[in-house]
Scaffold this active site. Structure first.
Site, PDB file in Angstrom:
ATOM      1  N   TRP A 198       0.840  -1.188   0.000  1.00  0.00           N
ATOM      2  CA  TRP A 198       0.000   0.000   0.000  1.00  0.00           C
ATOM      3  C   TRP A 198       0.888   1.255   0.000  1.00  0.00           C
ATOM      4  O   TRP A 198       1.865   1.321   0.746  1.00  0.00           O
ATOM      5  CB  TRP A 198      -0.908  -0.006   1.237  1.00  0.00           C
ATOM      6  CG  TRP A 198      -1.744   1.231   1.336  1.00  0.00           C
ATOM      7  CD1 TRP A 198      -2.859   1.527   0.611  1.00  0.00           C
ATOM      8  CD2 TRP A 198      -1.498   2.364   2.183  1.00  0.00           C
ATOM      9  NE1 TRP A 198      -3.330   2.779   0.946  1.00  0.00           N
ATOM     10  CE2 TRP A 198      -2.511   3.312   1.914  1.00  0.00           C
ATOM     11  CE3 TRP A 198      -0.519   2.679   3.126  1.00  0.00           C
ATOM     12  CZ2 TRP A 198      -2.583   4.540   2.562  1.00  0.00           C
ATOM     13  CZ3 TRP A 198      -0.588   3.914   3.780  1.00  0.00           C
ATOM     14  CH2 TRP A 198      -1.628   4.824   3.498  1.00  0.00           C
ATOM     15  N   ASP A 365     -16.847  10.688  -3.085  1.00  0.00           N
ATOM     16  CA  ASP A 365     -16.187   9.458  -2.635  1.00  0.00           C
ATOM     17  C   ASP A 365     -16.981   8.800  -1.508  1.00  0.00           C
ATOM     18  O   ASP A 365     -18.186   9.043  -1.325  1.00  0.00           O
ATOM     19  CB  ASP A 365     -14.727   9.782  -2.237  1.00  0.00           C
ATOM     20  CG  ASP A 365     -13.778   8.619  -2.477  1.00  0.00           C
ATOM     21  OD1 ASP A 365     -13.751   7.700  -1.630  1.00  0.00           O
ATOM     22  OD2 ASP A 365     -13.078   8.598  -3.507  1.00  0.00           O
ATOM     23  N   ASP A 366     -16.319   7.975  -0.731  1.00  0.00           N
ATOM     24  CA  ASP A 366     -16.899   7.160   0.339  1.00  0.00           C
ATOM     25  C   ASP A 366     -17.711   8.007   1.340  1.00  0.00           C
ATOM     26  O   ASP A 366     -17.329   9.128   1.648  1.00  0.00           O
ATOM     27  CB  ASP A 366     -15.725   6.485   1.061  1.00  0.00           C
ATOM     28  CG  ASP A 366     -16.173   5.355   1.955  1.00  0.00           C
ATOM     29  OD1 ASP A 366     -17.386   5.136   2.081  1.00  0.00           O
ATOM     30  OD2 ASP A 366     -15.287   4.693   2.529  1.00  0.00           O
ATOM     31  N   ARG A 442      -9.736  -3.409   7.596  1.00  0.00           N
ATOM     32  CA  ARG A 442     -10.436  -2.115   7.624  1.00  0.00           C
ATOM     33  C   ARG A 442     -11.862  -2.297   8.154  1.00  0.00           C
ATOM     34  O   ARG A 442     -12.811  -1.752   7.624  1.00  0.00           O
ATOM     35  CB  ARG A 442     -10.474  -1.488   6.232  1.00  0.00           C
ATOM     36  CG  ARG A 442     -10.572   0.020   6.285  1.00  0.00           C
ATOM     37  CD  ARG A 442     -10.847   0.612   4.917  1.00  0.00           C
ATOM     38  NE  ARG A 442     -10.928   2.063   5.012  1.00  0.00           N
ATOM     39  CZ  ARG A 442     -11.443   2.850   4.091  1.00  0.00           C
ATOM     40  NH1 ARG A 442     -11.906   2.351   2.977  1.00  0.00           N
ATOM     41  NH2 ARG A 442     -11.486   4.142   4.263  1.00  0.00           N
ATOM     42  N   LYS A 475     -16.251   5.117  -9.269  1.00  0.00           N
ATOM     43  CA  LYS A 475     -14.985   4.616  -8.731  1.00  0.00           C
ATOM     44  C   LYS A 475     -15.316   3.369  -7.928  1.00  0.00           C
ATOM     45  O   LYS A 475     -16.003   3.446  -6.908  1.00  0.00           O
ATOM     46  CB  LYS A 475     -14.350   5.688  -7.844  1.00  0.00           C
ATOM     47  CG  LYS A 475     -13.063   5.256  -7.147  1.00  0.00           C
ATOM     48  CD  LYS A 475     -12.499   6.434  -6.335  1.00  0.00           C
ATOM     49  CE  LYS A 475     -11.319   6.062  -5.463  1.00  0.00           C
ATOM     50  NZ  LYS A 475     -10.926   7.191  -4.591  1.00  0.00           N
ATOM     51  N   TRP A 476     -14.813   2.220  -8.383  1.00  0.00           N
ATOM     52  CA  TRP A 476     -15.109   0.912  -7.760  1.00  0.00           C
ATOM     53  C   TRP A 476     -13.904   0.514  -6.922  1.00  0.00           C
ATOM     54  O   TRP A 476     -12.852   0.176  -7.453  1.00  0.00           O
ATOM     55  CB  TRP A 476     -15.382  -0.100  -8.866  1.00  0.00           C
ATOM     56  CG  TRP A 476     -15.603  -1.519  -8.468  1.00  0.00           C
ATOM     57  CD1 TRP A 476     -14.969  -2.220  -7.481  1.00  0.00           C
ATOM     58  CD2 TRP A 476     -16.504  -2.441  -9.074  1.00  0.00           C
ATOM     59  NE1 TRP A 476     -15.420  -3.509  -7.437  1.00  0.00           N
ATOM     60  CE2 TRP A 476     -16.370  -3.677  -8.413  1.00  0.00           C
ATOM     61  CE3 TRP A 476     -17.410  -2.353 -10.140  1.00  0.00           C
ATOM     62  CZ2 TRP A 476     -17.098  -4.812  -8.773  1.00  0.00           C
ATOM     63  CZ3 TRP A 476     -18.129  -3.485 -10.494  1.00  0.00           C
ATOM     64  CH2 TRP A 476     -17.980  -4.695  -9.803  1.00  0.00           C
ATOM     65  N   ASP A 477     -14.089   0.551  -5.622  1.00  0.00           N
ATOM     66  CA  ASP A 477     -12.984   0.292  -4.701  1.00  0.00           C
ATOM     67  C   ASP A 477     -13.020  -1.142  -4.178  1.00  0.00           C
ATOM     68  O   ASP A 477     -14.037  -1.847  -4.314  1.00  0.00           O
ATOM     69  CB  ASP A 477     -13.101   1.286  -3.535  1.00  0.00           C
ATOM     70  CG  ASP A 477     -11.753   1.656  -2.942  1.00  0.00           C
ATOM     71  OD1 ASP A 477     -10.791   0.887  -3.100  1.00  0.00           O
ATOM     72  OD2 ASP A 477     -11.677   2.722  -2.301  1.00  0.00           O
ATOM     73  N   MET A 478     -11.961  -1.584  -3.542  1.00  0.00           N
ATOM     74  CA  MET A 478     -11.864  -2.940  -2.981  1.00  0.00           C
ATOM     75  C   MET A 478     -10.737  -2.879  -1.949  1.00  0.00           C
ATOM     76  O   MET A 478      -9.578  -2.844  -2.324  1.00  0.00           O
ATOM     77  CB  MET A 478     -11.510  -3.884  -4.128  1.00  0.00           C
ATOM     78  CG  MET A 478     -11.721  -5.355  -3.889  1.00  0.00           C
ATOM     79  SD  MET A 478     -10.529  -6.054  -2.744  1.00  0.00           S
ATOM     80  CE  MET A 478     -10.982  -7.743  -2.839  1.00  0.00           C
ATOM     81  N   ASN A 479     -11.120  -2.819  -0.669  1.00  0.00           N
ATOM     82  CA  ASN A 479     -10.132  -2.393   0.314  1.00  0.00           C
ATOM     83  C   ASN A 479      -9.571  -3.439   1.269  1.00  0.00           C
ATOM     84  O   ASN A 479      -9.074  -3.087   2.337  1.00  0.00           O
ATOM     85  CB  ASN A 479     -10.695  -1.216   1.116  1.00  0.00           C
ATOM     86  CG  ASN A 479     -10.599   0.088   0.332  1.00  0.00           C
ATOM     87  OD1 ASN A 479      -9.567   0.384  -0.244  1.00  0.00           O
ATOM     88  ND2 ASN A 479     -11.671   0.831   0.290  1.00  0.00           N
ATOM     89  N   ASP A 547      -2.886   5.329  -3.184  1.00  0.00           N
ATOM     90  CA  ASP A 547      -3.396   6.287  -2.197  1.00  0.00           C
ATOM     91  C   ASP A 547      -2.311   7.287  -1.805  1.00  0.00           C
ATOM     92  O   ASP A 547      -2.583   8.264  -1.116  1.00  0.00           O
ATOM     93  CB  ASP A 547      -3.877   5.558  -0.935  1.00  0.00           C
ATOM     94  CG  ASP A 547      -5.283   5.002  -1.115  1.00  0.00           C
ATOM     95  OD1 ASP A 547      -5.943   5.361  -2.100  1.00  0.00           O
ATOM     96  OD2 ASP A 547      -5.710   4.199  -0.263  1.00  0.00           O
TER      97      ASP A 547
HETATM   98  C1  GLA Z   1      -9.597   3.647  -0.434  1.00  0.00           C
HETATM   99  C2  GLA Z   1      -9.302   4.403  -1.719  1.00  0.00           C
HETATM  100  C3  GLA Z   1      -9.362   5.882  -1.473  1.00  0.00           C
HETATM  101  C4  GLA Z   1     -10.718   6.255  -0.942  1.00  0.00           C
HETATM  102  C5  GLA Z   1     -11.042   5.432   0.292  1.00  0.00           C
HETATM  103  C6  GLA Z   1     -12.483   5.617   0.719  1.00  0.00           C
HETATM  104  O1  GLA Z   1      -8.584   3.812   0.484  1.00  0.00           O
HETATM  105  O2  GLA Z   1      -8.081   4.005  -2.241  1.00  0.00           O
HETATM  106  O3  GLA Z   1      -9.080   6.599  -2.648  1.00  0.00           O
HETATM  107  O4  GLA Z   1     -11.685   6.049  -1.939  1.00  0.00           O
HETATM  108  O5  GLA Z   1     -10.846   4.050   0.084  1.00  0.00           O
HETATM  109  O6  GLA Z   1     -12.776   4.895   1.842  1.00  0.00           O
END
Ligand code: GLA
Length: 732
Positions: A198, A365-366, A442, A475-479, A547
């Site tokens: 990361w 965003d989120d 997370r 924006k499709w995220d996957m954390n 990020d």
């Molecule tokens: C991840 C993404 C960020 C942001 C956050 C939102 O970390 O990489 O750009 O969208 O999630 O929770």
């Protein structure tokens, strides 16, 4: 481009202007490689390169008594007969045997390329590529193996994958099914891999190859920031500007393995495919299993050429839909500006200022859904939070549109927080082993996307939010990585299929959303660049690169990413200083000078910068609008590595060589040194160009180089940390 079948010798020669790929039916009946490299003339029979030698302690094929697989180059090696290297596949029959041997049965040559069902892959019209399919057969297991090879017109590239079919009635287990094997005849090579984690993704690392195996892999369920599923095998003296190299790019987004194996007989075996760890595919009678694709490239002109090959091929033959070869909108994302603490009013204030600066797209965003006010809750509840979006997504979209901006938003569809309505309703919909503790990442769990009903449910929820709102971007995220991978949706013997089925589930959700909303621009993201791979580019033509938005760190991250991925796919934004990840402060100009070489946008509240900086932002946006076509789709050249010196530089050149843009960056000041020269590349040596206020010949700029002193006059100096300049070069 052509594929010749020399009937008498049983040899196939795939070639285009740049490469030849020659394979043959080996004495064992399996396929052997005779040559892969720079284009050579055809001949009826190349079998003089096949070694038929009796040597102590090697096994020879029972029929021929002189041929050993171990001494020769295999196309898709099995384990269990005369090859003692790492196999490309392994099949377990009902009786427990794992020996198999697929022999040539027939072949098919055709124009164009077939799709691989449910998987991303390069595509080609009939005049763009030719495909060879080899049908191989193993009588004992009653299985056929299809080896597919596509050669493209104009690209030094072969795309490969394999397909197993069970023609019998007894079920078999595929223990391992890699996508390709390329055996080279000597071992004087290095492997360039792209390591990270990361916030420090895709750092090139070079390893000398020697006896034994050298490998990289992911077991995280995603392709990962740790080891990217792209690597290069190059001669030790190959650099960005000259020399031989092979590239291997996996068009897949889950667990993978990539390996170079040097055996005792000068053979270098390169393998790539789905990681066999935790993979077992049960194949019932009549069923087929298709592996993902590997795109293999060869260059004799250095790594910039290799990268440009992937850039163009992926822009033209992997990315699809409305956004294919289209310059990308300049966006403003609110994440680093507000995190989850926002109201519709505060969002509209940021958007209004963005519009004033010239931004084209606003991204929320989120934090807009469910009880999502921090990262402990809400994931899975894809319903607008009325406290934040009183008139829903549609209402906010309307208001942002009224400002003159397009609108898009963030989702993380594969995840669920234990504190969510979705989890309370369907606690069995996550990947988890019954009775065992589930590891959180997370504060979230991973939804079981191997199950259709889970994917359906998420699709329907998302559909409701998108439909009726004017959405231009997602924006499709996957954390988080996958752990405790077990699905309640399948029987014990199919648990080895869950990792791959999960990835297929992700692809199917993408497919459904794209089909329902074909105009939406998707940007993939996985805590930044944890799933930056060619598979994703088939669905989402751009990816949030990292990020880490610090300009100086980004130089390395974007430089490393450029080896395997198009510049237009690299999500890059200007963010606030001091930078949130590194604490470093760089000028607004340097931040933009780095972010230009990607999709470009802002990740801050433009109300928070002073007027002078705001004027600069306006100029930056104007600059990018004017030049983005060239930057995003021109030929990109790495000029000076940020891993080797304190300065780094890159440039893009238009296809007609009439225009170029150079970016030069000082990562660390060098006091009391001369400014030096920077040699450009890719220009027309005989053309005259204007740079700043002087004229030069192309050969002058490429061989003598530009003196950085010219830029000292404009305030740039290498004795200042984080100084940079970007300059435009025009043919006269
Ligand atoms: C991840 C993404 C960020 C942001 C956050 C939102 O970390 O990489 O750009 O969208 O999630 O929770």
């Amino acid at each position: 481009m052509n594929i010749i079948w020399n009937k008498t010798s049983g040899q196939f020669h795939l070639y285009n202007d740049r490469i030849s790929y020659i394979i043959a039916v080996a004495p064992s009946g399996e396929m052997t490689n005779l040559y892969f490299g720079k284009r050579i003339h055809d001949r009826e029979d190349f079998s003089y390169v096949v070694f038929r030698m009796g040597m102590p302690n090697i096994a020879v094929d029972a029929d021929t008594e002189t041929y050993s697989m171990e001494l020769n180059r295999q196309e898709y090696p099995s384990f269990g007969t005369t090859d003692f290297g790492t196999s490309a596949f392994e099949i377990e029959s009902e009786n427990g045997s794992r020996v198999s041997s697929f022999v040539y049965k027939s072949h098919n040559i055709f124009s164009g390329k077939r799709v691989i069902s449910g998987l991303p892959a390069t595509y080609a019209a009939e005049n763009e590529a030719m495909t060879l399919e080899l049908e191989m057969e193993d009588e004992q297991t009653q299985m056929t193996l299809l080896l597919s090879y596509t050669i493209f017109e104009g690209y030094p590239v072969v795309a490969r994958h394999a397909e197993f079919k069970n023609n019998g009635s007894a079920k078999v287990k595929i223990i391992k099914a890699l996508s390709c094997c390329v055996d080279l005849p000597d071992q004087d090579y290095e492997m360039v891999q792209f390591n990270g984690a990361w916030a420090r993704e895709r750092m090139p690392v070079v390893r000398r190859l020697t006896g034994g195996t050298t490998s990289i892999e992911s077991k995280r369920g995603v392709s990962s920031a740790n080891f990217n599923p792209f690597f290069i095998i190059k001669r030790p003296n190959t650099d960005d500007f000259a020399g031989d190299a092979y590239g291997f790019s996996f068009v897949y987004s889950g667990n993978f393995i990539a390996m170079a194996e040097a055996n005792s007989y000068e053979r270098l075996r390169i393998l790539m495919g789905i990681n066999p760890e935790r993979f077992t595919w049960v194949l019932n009678g009549g069923e087929t299993f298709e592996t993902p694709e590997v795109v293999i490239a060869h260059t004799d002109q250095g790594l910039n050429d290799l990268s440009q090959t992937y850039h163009s091929l992926y822009n033209n033959n992997l990315v699809r839909g409305k956004w294919k070869n289209k310059p990308r909108p300049i966006l403003n994302n609110n994440w680093e500006a507000t995190f989850m603490d926002f109201t519709e009013e505060s969002i509209l204030k940021i958007a209004a200022k963005a519009k004033e600066a010239g931004v084209e797209l606003f991204v929320l965003d989120d934090g807009w859904f469910g009880e999502r006010n921090d990262d402990f809750a809400g994931l899975g509840d894809w319903v607008e939070n009325p406290g934040k979006l009183p008139q829903g997504m549609a209402g906010l979209a309307r208001k942002v549109n009224a400002l003159g901006l397009q609108f898009g938003f963030w989702i993380e569809p594969e995840m669920v927080n234990p504190n969510s309505n979705l989890f309370r309703r369907h606690p069995d919909w996550v990947l988890a082993v019954p009775g065992r503790k589930s590891s959180l990442g997370r504060h979230q769990l991973v939804l079981d996307f191997s199950r259709e009903e889970v994917v359906d449910y998420i699709y329907n929820m998302l559909y409701k939010v998108i439909d009726g709102a004017n959405i231009s971007y997602i924006k499709w995220d996957m954390n988080r990585s996958l752990t405790e991978v077990f699905s309640l949706g399948c029987p014990p013997e199919e648990q080895g299929m869950v990792y791959h089925r999960y990835v297929l589930g992700v692809y199917s959700l993408y497919t459904r959303l794209i089909e329902a909303f074909p105009d939406i621009l998707f940007e993939s993201c996985s805590s930044g660049g944890n799933r930056f791979d060619a598979g994703m580019l088939y669905y989402a033509p751009q990816a949030w690169c990292s990020d880490n938005t610090d300009a100086i760190d980004r130089l390395r991250i974007q430089y490393g990413t450029s080896y395997g991925y198009p510049i237009v796919s690299i999500g890059s934004h200007v963010s606030a200083v001091p930078n949130q990840q590194t604490g470093r402060s760089t000028s607004i100009s340097t931040r933009a000078n780095v972010a230009y070489f990607g999709t470009f946008g802002y990740e801050l509240d433009l109300n928070e910068i002073d007027d002078k900086e705001f004027e600069k932002v306006k100029e930056q946006i104007e600059f990018m609008k004017k030049h983005r076509e060239l930057i995003q789709f021109g030929d990109f050249f790495r000029l000076r590595s940020p891993f080797e010196t304190d300065q780094t530089a890159w440039m893009v050149v238009s296809k007609d060589k009439k225009k170029a843009i150079v970016g030069f960056y000082c990562m660390r000041s060098n006091v009391n040194t001369l400014p030096g020269f920077l040699k450009l590349t890719g220009l027309d040596p005989d053309a005259r160009y204007r740079m700043e206020d002087k004229e030069y010949y192309g050969d002058e700029l490429m061989n003598m180089g530009i003196t950085l002193l010219e830029f000292y006059k404009k305030g740039f100096t290498i004795s200042e940390d984080y100084a940079s300049f970007v300059t435009v070069i025009d043919a006269i």
